[in-house]
Design a protein around this motif. Sequence first.
Motif, PDB file in Angstrom:
ATOM      1  N   TRP A 280       0.818  -1.208   0.000  1.00  0.00           N
ATOM      2  CA  TRP A 280       0.000   0.000   0.000  1.00  0.00           C
ATOM      3  C   TRP A 280       0.854   1.262   0.000  1.00  0.00           C
ATOM      4  N   ILE A 288      -3.814   4.530   3.553  1.00  0.00           N
ATOM      5  CA  ILE A 288      -4.560   3.798   4.575  1.00  0.00           C
ATOM      6  C   ILE A 288      -6.041   4.145   4.465  1.00  0.00           C
ATOM      7  N   ASP A 309      -6.051   0.371  10.582  1.00  0.00           N
ATOM      8  CA  ASP A 309      -4.899   0.713   9.728  1.00  0.00           C
ATOM      9  C   ASP A 309      -3.994   1.709  10.431  1.00  0.00           C
ATOM     10  N   THR A 332       1.368  -4.277   5.377  1.00  0.00           N
ATOM     11  CA  THR A 332       0.359  -4.867   4.502  1.00  0.00           C
ATOM     12  C   THR A 332       0.139  -6.351   4.793  1.00  0.00           C
ATOM     13  N   ARG A 335      -2.394  -6.163   7.494  1.00  0.00           N
ATOM     14  CA  ARG A 335      -3.664  -5.526   7.191  1.00  0.00           C
ATOM     15  C   ARG A 335      -4.397  -6.084   5.978  1.00  0.00           C
ATOM     16  N   TYR A 336      -3.684  -6.593   4.984  1.00  0.00           N
ATOM     17  CA  TYR A 336      -4.329  -6.886   3.710  1.00  0.00           C
ATOM     18  C   TYR A 336      -5.424  -7.957   3.826  1.00  0.00           C
ATOM     19  N   ALA A 339      -8.495  -6.769   5.856  1.00  0.00           N
ATOM     20  CA  ALA A 339      -9.327  -5.830   5.101  1.00  0.00           C
ATOM     21  C   ALA A 339     -10.029  -6.524   3.942  1.00  0.00           C
TER      22      ALA A 339
END
Length: 376
Positions: A280, A288, A309, A332, A335-336, A339
Amino acid sequence: MPAVQNVLVVGGGAAGAASAILLAEQGVAVEVAEANPDVTTLGSGITLQGNALRVLRRLGVWEQVSAKGYAFNDLGIRAPDPHGTVVAEFPDARTGGPELPATLGMYRPDLAAILMQRATELGAKVRFGSSFAELTQDDHGVDVRFSDGSSGRYDLVIGADGIRSAVRRAIGVELETRSTGMGIWRVFAPRPASVTRTDLIYGGPSYIAGYCPTGEDTLYAYIVEKVQDRSGLSPAEKLATMVELSQAYHGPWDDIRPGLTDPSRVNYTRFETHLLDAPWNRGRVVLIGDAAHTCPPTLAQGAAMALEDAAVLAELLTTAEQLDQSVFDVFTVRRYERAKLVVESSVQLGQWLIDGVRGDVPGLMGKVSALVSQPA
């Protein structure tokens, strides 16, 4: 010592303000550039689930948020019949932990004001009515020229400027934002005594009719329809349209309807979605929140994902010894997939309604709840 000493955050919404708070707490010099003249002027209500509340507690604003909002711990499903019959009631998952409520509704501008006040108290400098004109980066920092002609150099730029992120465009990231086929009417209105939690009505002439208490005297109510161009309607026509659509729904809706009198409190938006592939960031510019991933509000997780994030990124930036690609790669990784599940599940729930099929809604919601119950 944090891996960054000075940071520009573009966007003063939940993701941007949370980033500013957490970085400023650790002694990082933070500037926030917010294009709007005041972040507290836009929006109606917001539904915050436990994992969002967990981050708000970490930000040091839980007492103010809980005082302004309306907490509840269960969810109702009603039928689209003449009585708004309750067909199911179940406890909502306390995804933030047992010490926090399952859900809290509040007036979105109140949340924005609380977060921005906390950021400024910690020393963040906020530039309202300010946008950037140009970003130029090298291996050691980012030079920023602002729309007012001023400039600055920063160790990092955080793009938290929403679904149509200008930062994203400036760093050459192409991302398709697509309509999901739904549009939502929202209104901020007085709360009748019959509304003490969120109830959802699936079906009838619209896809969803629901409401969420936002305070002792307020709520926001919403109706989700097949997306269409409503841009030509005047404020009075928008209010009349929402009132007309609400006539099909009963139970507490019959108590809500007489309070739908202020055209300025009604808005209409399309459900849209996108998800940026990892990473990202592009160099020392990172995206974010809605700039990286956005989903329809069918699972009420958009703000929670943005807050998470910010919390994860700030943790990594303030514990790493230096800023290099490994920091963004870890970001990432953490988080990826989380999300992605929320985005895809939110879209899937809406698609089942569009297609008129009976999907495994409890299973889908349970899967999301189990994931977000774990800290990000």
